[in-house]
Design an enzyme around this catalytic site. Sequence first.
Site, PDB file in Angstrom:
ATOM      1  N   ASP A 102      -6.401  31.694   4.086  1.00 17.19           N
ATOM      2  CA  ASP A 102      -8.056  31.580   4.406  1.00 17.19           C
ATOM      3  C   ASP A 102      -8.599  33.181   4.355  1.00 17.19           C
ATOM      4  O   ASP A 102      -7.286  33.765   4.863  1.00 17.19           O
ATOM      5  CB  ASP A 102      -8.275  30.505   5.638  1.00 17.19           C
ATOM      6  CG  ASP A 102      -8.215  31.456   7.187  1.00 17.19           C
ATOM      7  OD1 ASP A 102      -7.595  32.121   6.887  1.00 17.19           O
ATOM      8  OD2 ASP A 102      -8.674  30.211   7.885  1.00 17.19           O
ATOM      9  N   TRP A 133       9.262   7.266  -8.469  1.00 18.16           N
ATOM     10  CA  TRP A 133       8.409   6.350  -8.534  1.00 18.16           C
ATOM     11  C   TRP A 133       7.930   5.834  -9.794  1.00 18.16           C
ATOM     12  O   TRP A 133       8.150   4.554 -10.564  1.00 18.16           O
ATOM     13  CB  TRP A 133       7.473   7.212  -7.869  1.00 18.16           C
ATOM     14  CG  TRP A 133       7.845   7.192  -6.485  1.00 18.16           C
ATOM     15  CD1 TRP A 133       6.967   8.779  -5.847  1.00 18.16           C
ATOM     16  CD2 TRP A 133       8.316   6.138  -5.696  1.00 18.16           C
ATOM     17  NE1 TRP A 133       6.830   8.601  -4.855  1.00 18.16           N
ATOM     18  CE2 TRP A 133       8.102   7.120  -4.619  1.00 18.16           C
ATOM     19  CE3 TRP A 133       9.077   5.117  -5.560  1.00 18.16           C
ATOM     20  CZ2 TRP A 133       9.152   7.075  -3.047  1.00 18.16           C
ATOM     21  CZ3 TRP A 133       9.559   4.537  -4.572  1.00 18.16           C
ATOM     22  CH2 TRP A 133       9.316   5.222  -3.064  1.00 18.16           C
ATOM     23  N   THR A 185       4.484   5.634  -2.246  1.00 19.89           N
ATOM     24  CA  THR A 185       4.023   4.769  -1.325  1.00 19.89           C
ATOM     25  C   THR A 185       2.835   5.526  -0.414  1.00 19.89           C
ATOM     26  O   THR A 185       2.769   7.252   0.015  1.00 19.89           O
ATOM     27  CB  THR A 185       5.355   5.519  -0.129  1.00 19.89           C
ATOM     28  OG1 THR A 185       5.240   7.107  -0.295  1.00 19.89           O
ATOM     29  CG2 THR A 185       6.751   4.997  -0.281  1.00 19.89           C
ATOM     30  N   PRO A 186       1.313   5.146  -1.384  1.00 15.85           N
ATOM     31  CA  PRO A 186       0.503   5.808  -1.045  1.00 15.85           C
ATOM     32  C   PRO A 186       0.078   6.047   0.601  1.00 15.85           C
ATOM     33  O   PRO A 186       0.730   5.383   1.894  1.00 15.85           O
ATOM     34  CB  PRO A 186      -0.833   5.310  -1.115  1.00 15.85           C
ATOM     35  CG  PRO A 186       0.326   3.835  -2.069  1.00 15.85           C
ATOM     36  CD  PRO A 186       1.720   3.725  -1.940  1.00 15.85           C
ATOM     37  N   LYS A 227       5.246  -3.613   5.522  1.00 14.72           N
ATOM     38  CA  LYS A 227       4.710  -3.150   4.414  1.00 14.72           C
ATOM     39  C   LYS A 227       5.160  -1.846   4.550  1.00 14.72           C
ATOM     40  O   LYS A 227       4.496  -0.861   3.456  1.00 14.72           O
ATOM     41  CB  LYS A 227       4.290  -4.159   3.833  1.00 14.72           C
ATOM     42  CG  LYS A 227       3.932  -4.913   3.847  1.00 14.72           C
ATOM     43  CD  LYS A 227       2.522  -5.762   3.001  1.00 14.72           C
ATOM     44  CE  LYS A 227       2.856  -7.393   3.275  1.00 14.72           C
ATOM     45  NZ  LYS A 227       1.836  -7.639   2.546  1.00 14.72           N
TER      46      LYS A 227
END
Length: 139
Positions: A17, A47, A59-60, A90
């Site tokens: 920054d 994936w 894997t969201p 899950k």
Amino acid sequence: MPRSTFYKHRIAFADCDPAQIVFFANYFKWFDTSGFEFFVACGVPPWRDTAQKGGIIGTPLVKATATFVNSATYGEDVVIESWVAEWRTKSFVMRHVARRGDTILAEGEDIRVFAIMDPAQPTRIKAVPIPPAIRALCE
């Protein structure tokens, strides 16, 4: 201790920054990359391959948190250690620690699910039980 992997990143000027310290959102990007590299190191196929063979698209992320402990700046090397801290039905909890040498810079935790495209709503995804074969590779 669970299996862990390490992802190394040289901090670029663009990662900082105006105060020349790492912009906080970059830690989330590095945690995400380190988490992906964890699965690669464990031998999980890409994936795109799991999507073709078994429907798992990835894997969201469903939750992400971080604590920022020390600052870092461009030109420094950061190493992110990542591991699965908890396997659920899950979802799973992944932890990350970013270090510059022995100095902890940030600690993160994210919760992710294994997902497929939802057959009932093709434009949506849905969580599915964690495939035992993938879990076995990662333990």
